[in-house]
Design a protein around this motif. Structure first.
Motif, short mmCIF file in Angstrom:
data_model
loop_
_atom_site.label_atom_id
_atom_site.label_comp_id
_atom_site.label_asym_id
_atom_site.label_seq_id
_atom_site.Cartn_x
_atom_site.Cartn_y
_atom_site.Cartn_z
N THR A 196 -42.36 25.32 -26.78
CA THR A 196 -41.70 25.17 -25.73
C THR A 196 -40.30 25.60 -25.65
O THR A 196 -39.35 25.66 -26.87
N VAL B 214 -39.02 22.31 -18.05
CA VAL B 214 -39.37 23.20 -19.86
C VAL B 214 -40.61 23.76 -19.12
O VAL B 214 -41.62 23.32 -18.51
N ASN C 257 -38.03 24.57 -28.47
CA ASN C 257 -38.14 23.34 -28.79
C ASN C 257 -39.33 23.49 -30.23
O ASN C 257 -39.81 24.09 -29.53
N ARG D 35 -46.21 27.23 -16.84
CA ARG D 35 -45.10 27.36 -16.28
C ARG D 35 -44.61 28.34 -16.76
O ARG D 35 -43.56 28.38 -18.54
N ASN E 285 -41.71 21.94 -30.28
CA ASN E 285 -43.66 21.65 -29.98
C ASN E 285 -43.30 23.53 -29.50
O ASN E 285 -44.24 24.29 -28.85
C1 LIG Z 1 -42.78 19.91 -25.58
O1 LIG Z 1 -40.85 19.82 -25.83
C2 LIG Z 1 -40.23 19.12 -24.96
C3 LIG Z 1 -39.24 19.17 -25.57
O2 LIG Z 1 -39.06 17.68 -26.79
C4 LIG Z 1 -40.94 17.93 -24.38
O3 LIG Z 1 -40.35 17.89 -22.70
C5 LIG Z 1 -42.06 19.07 -23.42
O4 LIG Z 1 -42.63 17.62 -23.16
C6 LIG Z 1 -43.24 19.02 -24.70
N1 LIG Z 1 -44.47 19.63 -23.90
C7 LIG Z 1 -45.30 19.65 -24.11
C8 LIG Z 1 -46.27 20.08 -24.10
O5 LIG Z 1 -45.81 18.57 -25.74
#
Ligand SMILES: *[C@@H]1O[C@H](CO)[C@@H](O)[C@H](O)[C@H]1NC(C)=O
Ligand SMILES: Cc1cc2nc3c(=O)[nH]c(=O)nc-3n(C[C@H](O)[C@H](O)[C@H](O)COP(=O)(O)OP(=O)(O)OC[C@H]3O[C@@H](n4cnc5c(N)ncnc54)[C@H](O)[C@@H]3O)c2cc1C
Ligand SMILES: *[C@@H]1O[C@H](CO)[C@@H](O)[C@H](O)[C@H]1NC(C)=O
Ligand SMILES: *[C@@H]1O[C@H](CO)[C@@H](O)[C@H](O)[C@H]1NC(C)=O
Ligand SMILES: *[C@@H]1O[C@H](CO)[C@@H](O)[C@H](O)[C@H]1NC(C)=O
Ligand SMILES: *[C@@H]1O[C@H](CO)[C@@H](O)[C@H](O)[C@H]1NC(C)=O
Ligand SMILES: *[C@@H]1O[C@H](CO)[C@@H](O)[C@H](O)[C@H]1NC(C)=O
Length: 545
Positions: free
Chosen positions: A310, A326, A306, A51, A308
């Protein structure tokens, strides 16, 4: 604006004629030229629905989306592209307005011209089936014989018209000697170096500073135009009259300020052209072809990292509640300082301090009147050049002052077209465009049109009677940065997954260079995915801070 890049039509015409004159003249004069040098070096290319958010639907953002889609198709890596644009239109600083609101009369308010070595724009126009018109067609012979004059506030230091006669040629050579040819050769060498940005091994480049160094253009961005031209044995008169009038119409800057590359870019005018209907059609076409979800009227307010990895983008659609989404990658495709986006945490490679931008007033209007011979020091029967570009008078050096317009008070006035206003269909009116550092007063407009008695001092064009000004449109831009000499450029990768196109503008600011940066970042994004998926570290890149 100028460039390899592009140039304003009025100026380009002057330049092409000048080179023609001198070339013909040189049938009589033996000539020694120097040739270009070269040096390669650099990095290599290439790369799950990813994305991507692109902030800005101008040249940079559109070219980014267009190339992301192409790379996605060729690599079979699916991408999902969202483009946020706070304005209600596509094109950013490349946009048109219609005189009298009539779509038959579109007029460029921003980026108007590109040239044959602007491969991204030229190729995209073809790929998208757009109608490209040469500068001549874009500029119909409106008045007299299509003359361009260089005005210093007191007199025309040079006037040219279309017919290439021996008298004019003799005048040119007498006045400027070999300077036009030396300039042409210098510009050609510069273009040859610039074009290395498009190819392996330079393309794609993670650091603009490094790429500029590797292609051998650092010496051109490091010195002021005046010093750079002097070093290349281009005479001061030619520089002041011909080259400075170009840097002024294209960038609102004098040669003591603008760096050598900016000056050279302004002299690159080969086969100047524009898209019929408006250059923004290129960017509109690119976005359509990219299949991106384009959100007009939607302002991005923040980008947050974030845990993770993103990035969360918060945006506000016009008149509704904020939206959160996101993304894996975010591309900021416009000048950061005017984007009003808060980024957290603050990126490691944040641009040091914002590059100051020019303020430019663009005034478009139509009128039954021609430019006043009296105002420009002619006798009543003489015809004023229909394109007027400006320079500083001999002996006046405003140094590196950003407010360097000098005694002319305007950068350029051009006659664009003849139109029939809806109110008086049988009348022929001229469409004019003025570039100036301040809003033109009604008095100034009256004077250049020879309308006699002026109104009170604080009135503007809108206060003039409709039978004198049948239509007008005023726009204030931050069109391009001051191209101060420099050796370092803003980073391309601000933080992991967060990309920035705007650094290129302090190098050269044009539709093509922005599009090149958009394309470059598309390639870097795919490269980073490829490296991650094959086990290389993602964050090996970019910044210089
Ligand atoms: C990464 O973190 C964001 C915010 O916490 C969350 O919305 C999203 O789903 C996560 N994405 C992945 C690929 O884990
Ligand atoms: C009067 C004028 C004449 C020019 N002449 C020429 C010329 O002849 N030839 C040439 O090549 N170039 C010319 N230029 C320069 C050229 O237009 C620009 O270099 C080029 O268009 C810049 O493209 P860009 O995509 O980098 O930025 P922009 O076109 O500025 O695009 C950035 C976009 O991002 C949007 N945006 C910003 N912040 C946000 C946010 N927070 N959320 C959502 N959207 C946001 C903006 O609304 C804008 O649409 C001229 C410019 C002007 C103004
Ligand atoms: C954007 O806003 C303008 C008015 O501000 C409106 O005319 C236009 O329809 C809007 N466009 C979209 C796509 O919402
Ligand atoms: C433009 O098109 C030409 C001819 O198809 C091609 O050789 C060239 O690589 C293209 N350049 C760019 C920058 O797309
Ligand atoms: C955008 O905002 C302006 C001003 O707030 C409003 O007049 C206009 O209707 C809005 N347009 C849309 C499409 O929401
Ligand atoms: C204007 O006309 C006068 C008389 O014919 C002439 O002497 C003068 O040189 C002319 N001025 C210009 C600027 O052409
Ligand atoms: C306009 O300004 C001039 C001086 O700049 C002044 O002499 C004149 O009185 C002013 N006119 C009006 C109508 O304000």
């Amino acid at each position: 604006m100028c460039s390899f890049l592009s140039s304003s039509p009025l100026w380009a015409r002057t330049w092409i004629q000048l080179v023609q004159y001198t070339l013909v003249a040189l049938l009589l004069v033996p000539l020694a030229t120097s040739s270009g040098d070269q040096q390669p070096l650099g990095t290599v290319t290439d790369a799950t629905t990813k994305r991507i958010a692109i902030i800005g639907a101008g040249a940079a953002g559109s070219a980014n989306a267009y190339n992301l889609r192409r790379l996605s198709e060729s690599s079979q890596l699916p991408v999902d592209i969202t483009v946020f644009e706070r304005e209600s239109y596509i094109g950013g600083r490349s946009t048109t307005v219609n005189a009298f609101g009539n779509p038959e009369y579109p007029v460029e308010v921003g980026g108007s011209i590109f040239v044959d070595v602007n491969y991204i724009l030229v190729n995209a126009s073809k790929e998208l089936g757009l109608n490209v018109q040469s500068m001549g067609a874009a500029h119909p012979r409106a008045v007299s014989e299509d003359k361009v004059g260089i005005w210093d506030g007191e007199e025309f230091v040079f006037i040219m018209n279309d017919d290439l006669n021996w008298w004019t040629i003799a005048k040119m050579v007498w006045k400027y000697g070999l300077a036009p040819i030396r300039t042409r050769n210098l510009v050609q060498r510069t273009i040859d170096k610039f074009l290395k940005f498009y190819e392996d091994p330079i393309f794609p480049f993670e650091s603009l500073t490094q790429a500029v160094t590797e292609v051998g253009l650092l010496d051109t961005t490091l010195s002021p135009g005046s010093a750079y031209l002097e070093r290349n044995r281009i005479s001061p008169d030619f520089s002041r009259e011909m080259i400075q009038s170009s840097t002024r119409v294209n960038y609102g800057q004098n040669l003591a300020l603008i760096h050598g590359l900016g000056a050279a870019a302004c002299m690159s005018t080969g086969n100047a052209m524009s898209v019929k209907g408006g250059n923004w059609l290129i960017f509109d076409g690119m976005l359509k072809a990219s299949g991106a979800d384009v959100r007009l009227n939607q302002t991005v307010t923040s980008i947050e990292r974030n845990p993770n990895g993103t990035l969360t983008v918060t945006s506000v659609p016009n008149g509704s509640d904020k939206e959160i989404a996101v993304f894996d990658e975010v591309v900021i495709a416009g000048p950061l300082q005017y984007s009003d986006i808060s980024i957290s945490p603050l990126p490691k490679h944040t641009p040091k301090e914002p590059t100051p931008f020019v303020t430019l007033h663009v005034t478009l209007f139509s009128s039954p009147h021609k430019l006043s011979p009296k105002f420009f020091g002619f006798n009543d029967t003489d015809k004023v050049p229909n394109s007027i570009i400006t320079t500083l008078p001999k002996g006046l050096d405003l140094g590196t002052r950003p407010d360097g317009v000098g005694p002319t008070n305007f950068w350029s006035i051009s006659t664009l077209a003849k139109v029939n206003p809806p109110s008086v269909r049988n009348e022929e009116h001229f469409v004019y465009k003025i570039f100036s550092p301040e809003q033109p007063t009604a008095e100034f407009i009256s004077e250049i049109l020879g309308l006699g008695d002026s109104t009170d001092n604080d009135s503007t064009i809108g206060d003039l009677p409709q039978n004198d000004i049948s239509w007008f449109y005023e726009k204030v831009w931050h069109p391009y940065p001051y191209l101060y000499p420099r050796s370092r450029f803003d980073p391309i990768l601000l933080a992991p997954g967060l990309w920035y196109t705007g650094g290129v503008e302090a190098f050269v600011s044009t539709m093509e260079t922005s599009a090149l940066m958009g394309k470059n970042i598309a390639a870097l994004i795919f490269k980073s995915w490829e490296e991650t998926s094959t086990g290389f570290a993602e964050d090996s890149n970019a910044g210089e801070f």
